[in-house]
Design a protein around this motif. Structure first.
Motif, PDB file in Angstrom:
ATOM      1  N   LYS A 176       0.846  -1.200   0.000  1.00 34.15           N
ATOM      2  CA  LYS A 176       0.000   0.000   0.000  1.00 34.15           C
ATOM      3  C   LYS A 176       0.870   1.235   0.000  1.00 34.15           C
ATOM      4  CE  LYS A 176      -4.658  -0.301   1.291  1.00 34.15           C
ATOM      5  NZ  LYS A 176      -5.073  -1.658   1.640  1.00 34.15           N
ATOM      6  N   LEU A 177       0.513   2.188  -0.845  1.00 33.17           N
ATOM      7  CA  LEU A 177       1.328   3.387  -0.980  1.00 33.17           C
ATOM      8  C   LEU A 177       1.415   4.143   0.344  1.00 33.17           C
ATOM      9  CD1 LEU A 177       2.938   5.223  -2.744  1.00 33.17           C
ATOM     10  CD2 LEU A 177       0.839   6.307  -3.525  1.00 33.17           C
TER      11      LEU A 177
ATOM     12  N   VAL B   3       4.887   5.066   2.287  1.00 34.83           N
ATOM     13  CA  VAL B   3       5.362   6.415   2.583  1.00 34.83           C
ATOM     14  C   VAL B   3       5.672   6.542   4.072  1.00 34.83           C
ATOM     15  CG1 VAL B   3       4.704   8.842   2.609  1.00 34.83           C
ATOM     16  CG2 VAL B   3       4.193   7.457   0.618  1.00 34.83           C
TER      17      VAL B   3
ATOM     18  N   VAL C 101      22.842  -2.391  19.321  1.00 36.83           N
ATOM     19  CA  VAL C 101      22.178  -1.907  20.537  1.00 36.83           C
ATOM     20  C   VAL C 101      21.617  -0.504  20.311  1.00 36.83           C
ATOM     21  CG1 VAL C 101      22.547  -1.236  22.926  1.00 36.83           C
ATOM     22  CG2 VAL C 101      23.543  -3.351  22.051  1.00 36.83           C
ATOM     23  N   VAL C 102      22.440   0.337  19.715  1.00 33.18           N
ATOM     24  CA  VAL C 102      21.998   1.714  19.457  1.00 33.18           C
ATOM     25  C   VAL C 102      20.775   1.730  18.551  1.00 33.18           C
ATOM     26  CG1 VAL C 102      22.633   3.838  18.270  1.00 33.18           C
ATOM     27  CG2 VAL C 102      24.227   2.764  19.856  1.00 33.18           C
TER      28      VAL C 102
ATOM     29  N   ALA D 185      17.588   0.531  20.194  1.00 30.99           N
ATOM     30  CA  ALA D 185      17.009   1.546  21.073  1.00 30.99           C
ATOM     31  C   ALA D 185      16.282   2.612  20.264  1.00 30.99           C
ATOM     32  CB  ALA D 185      18.107   2.172  21.925  1.00 30.99           C
TER      33      ALA D 185
ATOM     34  N   GLN E  44      13.013   1.242  18.973  1.00 30.57           N
ATOM     35  CA  GLN E  44      12.043   1.182  20.071  1.00 30.57           C
ATOM     36  C   GLN E  44      11.418   2.543  20.325  1.00 30.57           C
ATOM     37  OE1 GLN E  44      10.528  -0.852  22.341  1.00 30.57           O
ATOM     38  NE2 GLN E  44      11.109  -2.385  20.826  1.00 30.57           N
ATOM     39  N   PHE E  45      12.291   3.526  20.351  1.00 29.12           N
ATOM     40  CA  PHE E  45      11.850   4.896  20.588  1.00 29.12           C
ATOM     41  C   PHE E  45      10.881   5.323  19.489  1.00 29.12           C
ATOM     42  CE2 PHE E  45      12.333   9.453  19.996  1.00 29.12           C
ATOM     43  CZ  PHE E  45      12.084   9.907  21.280  1.00 29.12           C
TER      44      PHE E  45
ATOM     45  N   MET F   6       7.436   3.698  19.844  1.00 32.17           N
ATOM     46  CA  MET F   6       6.590   4.326  20.860  1.00 32.17           C
ATOM     47  C   MET F   6       6.044   5.649  20.352  1.00 32.17           C
ATOM     48  SD  MET F   6       8.678   3.811  24.330  1.00 32.17           S
ATOM     49  CE  MET F   6       9.543   2.327  24.688  1.00 32.17           C
ATOM     50  N   PHE F   7       6.916   6.369  19.667  1.00 33.32           N
ATOM     51  CA  PHE F   7       6.520   7.690  19.188  1.00 33.32           C
ATOM     52  C   PHE F   7       5.389   7.572  18.167  1.00 33.32           C
ATOM     53  CE2 PHE F   7       7.009  11.209  16.190  1.00 33.32           C
ATOM     54  CZ  PHE F   7       6.803  12.267  17.071  1.00 33.32           C
TER      55      PHE F   7
ATOM     56  N   ARG G 198       3.344   5.070  17.702  1.00 36.54           N
ATOM     57  CA  ARG G 198       2.132   4.533  18.313  1.00 36.54           C
ATOM     58  C   ARG G 198       1.322   5.634  18.973  1.00 36.54           C
ATOM     59  NH1 ARG G 198       1.342  -0.654  22.246  1.00 36.54           N
ATOM     60  NH2 ARG G 198      -0.916  -0.614  22.059  1.00 36.54           N
ATOM     61  N   LYS G 199       2.049   6.575  19.543  1.00 36.02           N
ATOM     62  CA  LYS G 199       1.361   7.680  20.201  1.00 36.02           C
ATOM     63  C   LYS G 199       0.812   8.678  19.180  1.00 36.02           C
ATOM     64  CE  LYS G 199       0.269  10.394  23.714  1.00 36.02           C
ATOM     65  NZ  LYS G 199      -0.618   9.963  24.789  1.00 36.02           N
TER      66      LYS G 199
ATOM     67  N   MET H 294      -2.948   4.930  13.356  1.00 36.97           N
ATOM     68  CA  MET H 294      -3.288   4.295  12.075  1.00 36.97           C
ATOM     69  C   MET H 294      -2.032   3.805  11.383  1.00 36.97           C
ATOM     70  SD  MET H 294      -6.225   3.726  11.864  1.00 36.97           S
ATOM     71  CE  MET H 294      -5.895   2.537  10.575  1.00 36.97           C
TER      72      MET H 294
ATOM     73  N   GLN I   6      -0.684   0.842  12.996  1.00 39.72           N
ATOM     74  CA  GLN I   6      -1.418  -0.359  12.636  1.00 39.72           C
ATOM     75  C   GLN I   6      -1.012  -0.872  11.254  1.00 39.72           C
ATOM     76  OE1 GLN I   6      -3.038  -3.244  13.695  1.00 39.72           O
ATOM     77  NE2 GLN I   6      -3.401  -1.616  15.188  1.00 39.72           N
TER      78      GLN I   6
END
Lengths: 537, 341, 190, 192
Positions: free
Chosen positions: D34-35, D39, D79-80, D83, D86-87, D90-91, D93-94, D98, D101
């Motif tokens: 999906k375009l 993006v 490791v870097v 991290a 992960q950051f 979270m960002f 997701r907040k 959409m 998802q």
């Protein structure tokens, strides 16, 4: 001379107008039996108000308007109602629909006709008359005229009379304008009275010089302007004609009235005149019978006349006739259920088709994205993209590419070098999307009903528990009362106990309702009070 | 059967393809006149290969072979490829290129109307990457050649890979574009280079006339409304503008715009390849973006890049961008974003 | 050796601190996915998925506790949409064969046999059955979702499922079939 | 100035990380249906890559090299990157549930995207300074995003194509990626 504003695209198929426009309009004789469909307009079908066996008079209302977007239907002649049942109707599906069959008694006796002085009457009274006279847009959309002819606080700038008649073969509007221009203009005056427009324009394609002359003569002294437009299909499409004459575009999903424009067909104006000046309902219309018939001509025929009889009037179809097309060759549909389907308000033309006149389409090739369709599209759509999404059933994309702005004019099909039935794909996709939307709505309603039922069940459970408690309490109270005073009237005691119990029940109910209100930790916004309204009993 | 019930008489896919083929004929004539009969042999060879590959794929895919074979699209692909590669080439070069174009670039995607990349240009790029040496053996224009190669000799070379008594180097040479690049790398000045015999008054000797014939054919297609002006005009204007810019900065290192317009595949590309319906954008704005980008890339690749001409690669790169271009250049639909009064 | 361990520990501590801070700062509540899944389901409330209605099933799917191909009335269409929504591979409903959405049916009570036991009224999830004890029951066709829950509930087998017929108002245009499409589709799939 | 321009052109077009270096194929195939998702993925990767390039440069030059620990390079880079991913997760997701998802599993999988590890390692190999490293990472990510968007739009188009049954889905996507790579070979020689 007005400046015309060209719309995008358009095509110029062979006109074939002269075949049927040489002879004047002929009155079709009264048929023995007339079949009047109750669904002859957009919106709710009319409700039958006669019974089988009833005698009806010409022009008598036999089906009443049901709801806001609906109009009445009328008996086209006097006679007896012989059936109210499903009957073949002219529809692309070929499915039957509810119709009222009338056996003509041959007297053709009118019901009482009530003309109206529209200039002194209340506009709402005029509109009610139009609704009860069954007046709808006769250009093909059959939208109830009384709904349309309501300014509803909007300022109307332009009233357009659509006499373009851009479809090949059809000449019914042409002949109507030639022969009954005065009546048409009188109808336009009534519309103008209702709408109070700043200007009235009458748009006619320049291949109808006689009609233009007649209309110009009839418009003398009225201030109405007859505007001629070059022949280019589909200049008679409402949106295209509005663009052509005013330069304005009807915003997507809105009606012309939103931009202060109203567009009406010549036939509609004529029926408005008949209704207001003569009190006559729409019980007849002009229809072109042409194509592969021996004597192509226009007829004024009663609504409900079997189409086969009209074809016979035009000399009958030649032996090599393969099928019949209702409407024009660009937007009409095949008549699937033979010729016993009746004439309705929407039908303006029957074309007898033969392989010589309408050669069968060659097998379709894949789309090569040549964009000839996009160049021909009067709505500036990209049919090749819409086709790509439609054939792969990618409905969301099709909708996103504005499929619902397509007017199904057929220009794209006409120019397609791959002979792809584009409009058929678009119709398929549109009806699938519409069905999906319906399903979504049904699902939403089912969900609300389900949630309501859950709520009710919980409440009932609680009520039951309360009732048990109350029963126990009553028994206990009665016992106690009896024990306390043996002399007291036992009936009074029972009564008191009952009252006591009722009070307790009400209390319990209240507490229960309070407890039941938030049925789950995440209350759904739709599940609240509104649900009660949808409960049937 | 639903509406409409009428079609434009005589309009069909094969008619369009035949018209495009007809528009190529003047250029083929000029090609024959300046470079000998080799082009005819490679055209025939490519056409036969294309038709055979097409028929085989249609058969495999259970499609009606005869109905699709006569649409002319395979022959058009074959001609465009044959006109892009050196005509004096061993048979397998043409066969491999054409077969790859038809089988991989066209039919794996679903055949006519479904391919993303221009089949002829895919065939060209594959040959260019796989057989770079063979792809630079261009025939010498007849008027410069010590040994004009005749019909039978061409046939002999095509099928045996050798010429009797003559070295291949004697009858072939680099293209004008290639020569220009090599000479510039040798620090020769533009004016000096342009006096070499291979150059004509604007572009290469002979090739400039062929380019003019492509232009003629393109104008014919425009007149017949097979193509629209957007792609070729934006393509050629961009190419000319960029060329003029660099030529203005340093005339000693950069050739004038006329040279770029009339050499290599510019004209063929502008009118016949970049306008390919299936692999080009469909919206007017999209066509202009596409044409301008191809023109720009064409210049960048042929002047700064590693290949003698950039038409195939610039078209392929932009082919990849077509779905994106189409998605973002949808024209305004009737009744949308109307100006408030 | 020591320095290697120290450096890695340092990295771990610093990055861990940043992530810990971020997890507090960007905390998210609730799951909008449930709403989207529920909107996709046909809301027949039939329970054929093994859950007591569409909402519980949607919650289970969103939580990853149920497969997205359990909705029988929705058929493969719904399963496909759910799979796409969740970004998992589509599996047809009910094994490899796959089931298309069933033609829409409504329940019909043979009123001459009905004994008025109210058993069906109790199981109907959308209150589409009206009637009372010892009185004949009738099903309202419009709200009926065709879930078939009432069919086994009837002690006298008087409920049958009848397909919803087409009329002019609900009629749909068909997918255009023309010669070459037919031919192209004849090739073996899969 | 010219130097930076050439780094950008080089990483975006000539040595495109996906088509020429053949790195990062997992999200290239996975998130290109999906375009809109493509993006989003391109933006997320650009963010991660630029940050990862800079961070790993700092880790390399201020932690590893002074302590003579360059053999820990791969480990510490991973490791870097983990991290940073992960950051980012979270960002996103907040800020955009959409997008979160639609990206689904591919968002955490940016960690294992070999392009993200590849670019910091290439930076070391080519002795880029800090600015060069950032630009190189950014250019690589732009190249990745560009190709991903092109590819996604093409795959959306192919949804409706009459592709022979054996070639539907991943097969034709591979063919298309190959042809796209062929097209990008046209840039060869532009930048040394």
């Amino acid at each position: 001379m007005r400046t015309l504003h060209k719309f995008h695209g358009g095509v110029h198929p062979p006109e074939h107008k002269t075949e049927s426009s040489r002879l004047p309009i002929a009155a079709a004789p009264l048929p023995q039996r007339l079949v009047v469909p109750l669904r002859q307009h957009i919106g709710n079908p009319a409700i039958p108000i006669v019974k089988v066996g009833d005698h009806v008079l010409k022009g008598q209302m036999i089906g009443a308007a049901d709801g806001f977007i609906s109009v009445a239907v009328h008996a086209p002649t006097s006679g007896t109602v012989s059936a109210i049942e499903l009957h073949a109707v002219p529809h692309p599906s070929g499915l039957p629909d509810l119709c009222i069959t009338i056996e003509a008694d041959g007297e053709d006796r009118w019901t009482e006709r009530q003309p109206l002085d529209y200039q002194t009457a209340d506009p709402d009274a005029v509109r009610a008359l139009l609704r009860d006279a069954g007046i709808v847009g006769l250009g093909g959309a059959v939208f109830p005229a009384y709904v349309k002819l309501n300014p509803d606080q909007q300022k109307i700038k332009t009233l357009i009379l659509n006499g373009a008649e851009c479809e090949p073969w059809i000449t019914s509007d042409d002949l109507l304008m030639r022969e009954r221009a005065t009546e048409i203009v009188s109808g336009v005056k009534i519309m103008a009275h209702l709408m109070q427009p700043e200007e009235v324009l009458i748009g006619i394609e320049d291949n109808k010089p006689e009609a233009i002359a007649a209309m110009q003569a009839a418009c003398q002294g009225t201030g109405f302007a007859v505007v001629t437009a070059p022949v280019l299909y589909p200049s008679g499409g409402e949106k295209q004609l509005i663009k052509l004459l005013t330069g304005k575009e009807v915003p997507s999903g809105q009606r012309p009235i939103n931009i202060g424009v109203l567009c009406s067909n010549t036939g509609t104006a004529y029926t408005v005149h008949r209704a207001v000046y003569h009190g006559e309902a729409v019980i007849s219309r002009i229809i072109t019978i042409t194509g592969n018939v021996t004597k192509p001509q226009n007829f004024e025929a009663l609504i409900g006349t079997p189409l086969g009889e009209l074809v016979q009037l035009a000399g009958g179809a030649r032996p090599d006739t393969s099928h019949f097309i209702l409407g024009g060759p660009m937007m009409g549909f095949d008549l699937l259920n033979h010729l016993d389907a009746p004439l309705t308000k929407a039908i303006n033309c029957v074309i007898a088709a033969s392989p010589a006149l309408f050669p069968p389409k060659p097998a379709a090739m894949p789309c090569i994205r040549c964009t000839q369709c996009a160049q021909a599209c009067p709505c500036d759509l990209q049919p090749q993209e819409l086709f790509w999404f439609s054939q792969s059933k990618n409905f969301d994309k099709a909708r996103a590419y504005n499929l619902f702005d397509c007017i199904e004019c057929g220009c794209c099909d006409y120019v397609c070098p791959s002979h792809i039935p584009l409009v058929s794909y678009f119709r398929y996709t549109k009806s699938e999307i519409a069905a999906q939307d319906r399903e979504k709505m049904a699902a939403e309603q089912a969900r609300q009903r389900f949630e309501f039922k859950q709520m009710r069940e919980e409440r009932e459970k609680a009520e039951k528990a309360a009732r048990m408690a109350e029963k126990a309490a009553t028994a206990a109270a009665a016992k106690a009362a009896a024990a306390a005073s043996g002399v007291e009237d036992p009936i009074t005691a029972a009564k008191q106990a009952a009252i006591q119990a009722a009070v307790e029940r009400a209390k319990a109910k209240k507490a229960e309702a309070a407890a039941a209100l938030p049925p789950s930790p995440q209350p759904s916004p739709a599940g609240g009070e509104g649900v009660n309204n949808t409960e049937p009993s | 059967m639903s509406s409409p019930h009428v079609l434009t008489p005589g309009s069909s896919v094969s008619n369009i393809m035949l018209t495009v083929l007809a528009a190529l004929i003047p250029a083929i004539g000029a090609y024959y006149y300046f470079f000998g009969p080799a082009i005819l042999i490679s055209l025939v060879l490519a056409s036969v290969t294309a038709l055979a590959a097409e028929a085989a794929m249609l058969q495999l895919r259970n499609y009606p072979v005869k109905y699709f074979l006569t649409d002319g699209s395979a022959v058009l692909t074959a001609w465009l490829l044959a006109l892009s590669i050196p005509p004096l080439a061993p048979w397998w070069l043409i066969v491999v290129g054409t077969a790859f174009a038809i089988v991989v670039a066209k039919h794996l995607y679903g055949g006519l109307g479904n391919n993303l990349f221009n089949p002829a240009m895919v065939g060209f790029a594959v040959l260019m990457i796989s057989f770079p040496a063979t792809m630079t053996h261009w025939p010498t224009p007849l008027m410069l050649s010590q040994h004009p190669v005749g019909f039978s000799e061409t046939l002999q070379y095509t099928f045996s890979g050798a010429l009797q008594g003559v070295k291949l180097d004697a009858v072939t040479m680099a293209t004008p574009l290639d020569t220009l690049k090599t000479q510039l790398n040798l620090q020769h000045a533009m004016g000096e280079i342009k006096n070499m015999p291979i150059f004509g008054s604007f572009g290469g000797k002979g090739t400039e006339v062929i380019a003019a014939m492509y232009l003629l054919g393109g104008l014919f297609l425009l007149q017949r409304r097979i193509i629209t002006w957007h792609t070729p005009v934006s393509f050629l204007v961009t190419l000319a503008l960029v060329a003029a810019l660099f030529n203005g900065i340093d005339p000693g290192r950069y050739a004038p715009p006329m040279f770029h317009l009339l050499t290599g595949g510019a004209m063929l590309g502008a009118f016949f390849i970049a306008t390919d319906y299936v692999t080009a954008p469909t919206t007017p704005r999209g066509k202009m973006i596409f044409g301008a980008s191809v023109g720009f890339l064409e210049y960048v690749i042929r002047v700064f890049g590693g290949y003698p001409d950039g038409i195939a690669f610039s078209i392929l790169i932009m082919n990849a961008a077509v779905p994106l271009i189409d998605a973002y250049t949808q024209p305004r639909v009737y009744g949308h974003d109307t100006k408030p009064e | 050796m020591i320095s290697a361990i120290l450096v890695m520990v340092l990295l771990a501590v610093v990055l861990g601190a940043v992530l810990g801070f971020a997890s507090i700062k960007f905390k998210v509540e609730g799951n909008p996915l449930v709403e989207k899944i529920e909107a996709t389901l046909p809301q027949t409330q039939c329970g054929q998925c093994g859950f007591a209605g569409c909402r519980p099933y949607a919650e289970a799917v969103a939580a990853g506790q149920a497969e997205p191909n359990k909705c029988v009335p929705g058929g493969d269409n719904v399963a496909k949409n759910l799979a796409e929504l969740l970004g998992v591979e589509f599996k047809p409903v009910g094994g490899d064969e796959g089931v298309g959405p069933k033609p829409r049916m409504v329940a019909f009570i043979d009123e001459s046999t009905c004994i008025g036991c109210t058993a069906c009224i109790k199981v109907c999830p959308v209150d589409a059955i009206v009637g009372t004890t010892k009185m004949m029951h009738t099903i309202l066709a419009t709200p009926c979702t065709g879930c078939e829950l009432c069919v086994p509930a009837c002690p006298v087998n008087c409920i049958s499922m009848i397909p919803v017929g087409q009329n002019i108002a609900t009629w749909k245009w068909q997918y255009p079939v023309f010669e070459l499409t037919v031919m192209a589709n004849r090739r073996p799939e899969k | 100035m010219e130097h930076y321009f050439f780094i950008l052109i080089g990483t975006v077009l000539v040595n495109n990380i996906v088509l020429v270096k053949v790195l990062g194929l997992c999200p290239f195939m996975g998130v290109s249906k999906k375009l809109s998702a493509a993006v989003g993925m391109g933006a997320a990767t650009a963010f991660v890559l630029t940050l990862a390039s800079g961070m790993s440069y700092l880790v390399d030059h201020h932690l590893l090299i002074p302590n003579d620990l360059s053999y820990l390079r791969t480990l510490s880079f991973i490791v870097v990157i983990a991290a940073i991913v992960q950051f980012t997760e979270m960002f996103i997701r907040k800020s955009s549930p959409m997008l979160y998802q639609t990206l689904g599993i591919y968002l955490p999988l940016i960690t294992t995207n070999c392009a993200v590890l590849g670019i910091p390692l290439l930076n070391v190999q080519e002795n880029h300074n800090f600015i060069d490293s950032l630009l190189f990472g950014f250019g690589g990510a732009v190249g990745f995003g560009l190709v991903l968007a092109l590819f996604a739009a093409m795959r959306e188009r192919l949804e409706g194509a009459a592709i022979p049954a054996p070639f539907r889905g991943a097969a034709i996507a591979m063919v298309t990626a190959g042809l796209l790579s062929l097209a990008f070979m046209g840039f060869a020689g532009l930048v040394k």
